[in-house]
Design a protein around this motif. Structure first.
Motif, PDB file in Angstrom:
ATOM      1  N   SER A   1      43.753 -89.426 -15.782  1.00  0.00           N
ATOM      2  CA  SER A   1      43.365 -88.123 -15.222  1.00  0.00           C
ATOM      3  C   SER A   1      43.583 -86.964 -16.194  1.00  0.00           C
ATOM      4  O   SER A   1      43.623 -85.807 -15.776  1.00  0.00           O
ATOM      5  CB  SER A   1      44.108 -87.844 -13.907  1.00  0.00           C
ATOM      6  N   ALA A   2      43.708 -87.268 -17.490  1.00  0.00           N
ATOM      7  CA  ALA A   2      43.886 -86.202 -18.473  1.00  0.00           C
ATOM      8  C   ALA A   2      42.621 -85.355 -18.562  1.00  0.00           C
ATOM      9  O   ALA A   2      41.503 -85.872 -18.540  1.00  0.00           O
ATOM     10  CB  ALA A   2      44.211 -86.798 -19.842  1.00  0.00           C
ATOM     11  N   ILE A   3      42.808 -84.032 -18.681  1.00  0.00           N
ATOM     12  CA  ILE A   3      41.709 -83.085 -18.714  1.00  0.00           C
ATOM     13  C   ILE A   3      41.801 -82.249 -20.005  1.00  0.00           C
ATOM     14  O   ILE A   3      42.864 -81.722 -20.336  1.00  0.00           O
ATOM     15  CB  ILE A   3      41.752 -82.138 -17.496  1.00  0.00           C
ATOM     16  N   GLU A   4      40.671 -82.145 -20.693  1.00  0.00           N
ATOM     17  CA  GLU A   4      40.570 -81.254 -21.850  1.00  0.00           C
ATOM     18  C   GLU A   4      39.448 -80.257 -21.563  1.00  0.00           C
ATOM     19  O   GLU A   4      38.274 -80.623 -21.539  1.00  0.00           O
ATOM     20  CB  GLU A   4      40.257 -82.038 -23.115  1.00  0.00           C
ATOM     21  N   VAL A   5      39.796 -79.025 -21.298  1.00  0.00           N
ATOM     22  CA  VAL A   5      38.813 -78.023 -20.897  1.00  0.00           C
ATOM     23  C   VAL A   5      37.955 -77.617 -22.092  1.00  0.00           C
ATOM     24  O   VAL A   5      38.479 -77.294 -23.166  1.00  0.00           O
ATOM     25  CB  VAL A   5      39.508 -76.785 -20.296  1.00  0.00           C
ATOM     26  N   LEU A   6      36.633 -77.632 -21.895  1.00  0.00           N
ATOM     27  CA  LEU A   6      35.707 -77.188 -22.924  1.00  0.00           C
ATOM     28  C   LEU A   6      35.114 -75.822 -22.590  1.00  0.00           C
ATOM     29  O   LEU A   6      34.965 -74.988 -23.468  1.00  0.00           O
ATOM     30  CB  LEU A   6      34.587 -78.213 -23.129  1.00  0.00           C
ATOM     31  N   ASN A   7      34.763 -75.623 -21.332  1.00  0.00           N
ATOM     32  CA  ASN A   7      34.245 -74.337 -20.874  1.00  0.00           C
ATOM     33  C   ASN A   7      34.864 -74.011 -19.520  1.00  0.00           C
ATOM     34  O   ASN A   7      34.975 -74.888 -18.665  1.00  0.00           O
ATOM     35  CB  ASN A   7      32.706 -74.356 -20.715  1.00  0.00           C
TER      36      ASN A   7
END
Length: 476
Positions: free
Chosen positions: A260-266
């Motif tokens: 469930s790792a999240i890397e925000v791009l926008n």
């Protein structure tokens, strides 16, 4: 999953509905689970699973020879088994009851709930009649005609990606991915993105969260697992740029389904959900009720059962198990006031962090992350009072995942001797099994309602009030 043209076809009479989105038919003594039919119909089916040694076979309806009065034209061509058969393909999943009138859907879901309670839950017919006289209730007519009612309700939608990079979905029990051009069950905000026009090459899964309050859409992109890190990053960034160019661009994040790792791009990696009285942050793929009306319906009924029974008062000690981001915890805290206490237990670390953010101002709430049965177990400090005695709850809200609470949780919960439990379930079979587990430790169902919070699918939501059997006998 075999294609209809490569498998045998049989003519059968469709029998009763069964849990799981199919009906039961028989051919030469063999049980066949048939999808896309209606009880009483005579149909031609294509066998999708038919091993000679199997206890039962599976099949999809390809032609209707004698139809039911409840049969209607499916609203979604990609999910229509009859149109799929004409093009020698399979229908996508996600709307397996779309060929049935809304009235017919409610009747079939009512039959499934009753059958599960009797067969798995051990309840007698008379008891089910008394508890469940209203059957499954519709919450989504919106004044629409029968065929259009129950559309545009999903606030969460998951998509796969075809080998050609197009947005798609899986047929039932299949790894194949078929392209789609719309998702009629989703909120308009999802379809307005027109994701099927984009190139998702290099992406394996696409998850879309569109809060019913219109506060902004989040798109999660999971790159294909076989790509190098460089290629995966490039694929995600390319799709994120395309989404950023839309007239109303959504938030976009790279997502790892494994952790469930999240890397925000926008934008941001979370969405803002609201009820009448509370606001909630829900991160990435964190759990939130899918139907736009579900938060209101479920909290009103579950807490209503507890309030009407006098189990929620100022100063009460209550628990919210499988608490998610705090949908039930927040109103429970309101109900017990600053002199009461609420134990919130959630297994997902990310969702538990959301709950801490959402409930930071509620000092009477204790939030613990971990397995429910372990936290309720005798070795857990949360299950003990300051004096070392077993903690006892006045009331509990139990909202487990689709698999249900299970025997270990039921036994651990019953050992805390609460006055009452409001049980929210999204699977009638799992709920019925848990009802039996509760009966084995001296509990019974006092109230029961069910809601069609998944229109055009076989799923159904139930809310029950469980109390110690002695109390139920006394109150009756």
């Amino acid at each position: 999953m075999s294609e209809p043209t490569s498998t045998p076809r049989l003519t059968v009479t469709v029998g009763p509905v069964a849990h799981g989105g199919h009906c039961v038919a028989r051919h030469e003594g063999r049980v066949i689970f048939v999808r896309h039919g209606i009880p009483g119909e005579t149909v031609e089916i294509s066998l999708t699973e038919h091993d000679d040694e199997a206890k039962f076979w599976r099949g999809d309806v390809t032609r209707v020879l004698a139809g039911s009065p409840e049969r209607v034209t499916h609203f979604w061509p990609e999910a229509d088994a009859l149109r799929a058969a004409v093009r020698h393909g399979a229908p996508v999943g996600g709307a397996e009851f779309g060929h049935i009138s809304r009235k017919g859907q409610l009747e079939l879901k009512t039959a499934v709930v009753r059958e599960q309670l009797e067969r798995l839950g051990g309840l007698r017919t008379a008891a089910i009649d008394a508890l469940f006289s209203d059957g499954v209730e519709d919450v989504d007519t919106n004044g629409s005609t029968d065929q259009q009612a129950g559309l545009g309700w999903r606030t969460r939608v998951g998509f796969a990606v075809t080998p050609a990079g197009k947005l798609g979905m899986h047929p039932h029990r299949s790894h194949a991915v078929l392209p789609v051009q719309e998702m009629p069950l989703a909120l308009p905000a999802v379809n307005e993105l027109r994701l099927w026009e984009l190139d998702f090459t290099g992406i394996d899964r696409v998850e879309v969260a569109a809060p019913a309050n219109g506060s902004g859409v989040l798109v999660l992109l999971a790159p294909a697992a076989d790509l190098s890190e460089k290629a995966a990053g490039a694929a995600v960034k390319r799709v994120a740029r395309a989404l950023a160019a839309l007239e109303t661009p959504p938030s976009v994040a790279r997502w790892n389904p494994e952790n469930s790792a999240i890397e925000v791009l926008n934008g941001r990696g979370w969405v803002r959900e609201t009820t009448d009285d509370h606001e909630f942050r829900v991160s990435g793929d964190g759990f939130w009720q899918i139907h736009r009306k579900a938060p209101a319906v479920l909290t009103d009924v579950a807490l209503g059962f507890l309030l009407q029974g006098g189990y929620l008062n100022d100063g009460a000690d209550v628990a919210d198990l499988y608490a998610g981001a705090g949908l039930f915890t927040a109103p429970l805290a309101d109900a017990v006031g600053p002199d009461g206490s609420v134990l919130s237990v959630e297994g997902s670390a990310g969702t538990s962090r959301d709950a801490r953010k959402n409930l930071h101002a509620s000092e009477q709430v204790e939030i613990l992350q971990g397995r429910v049965e372990k936290i309720l177990g005798t070795q857990s400090r949360a299950s003990r009072t300051a004096a070392g005695q077993r903690r006892r709850f006045d009331a509990v809200v139990l909202d487990p995942p689709r698999a249900g609470a299970g025997k270990a949780v039921v036994q651990a919960l019953a050992a805390t001797a609460p006055e009452a439990i409001a049980y929210v379930s999204c699977d009638p079979a799992a709920f019925a099994r848990d009802v039996k587990y509760f009966a084995n430790v001296g509990w019974s169902v006092e109230k029961l309602r069910a809601f069609d919070l998944y229109p055009h699918t076989h799923h159904v939501e139930t809310v029950a009030l469980l109390v110690p059997a002695v109390k139920a006998t006394t109150s009756n």
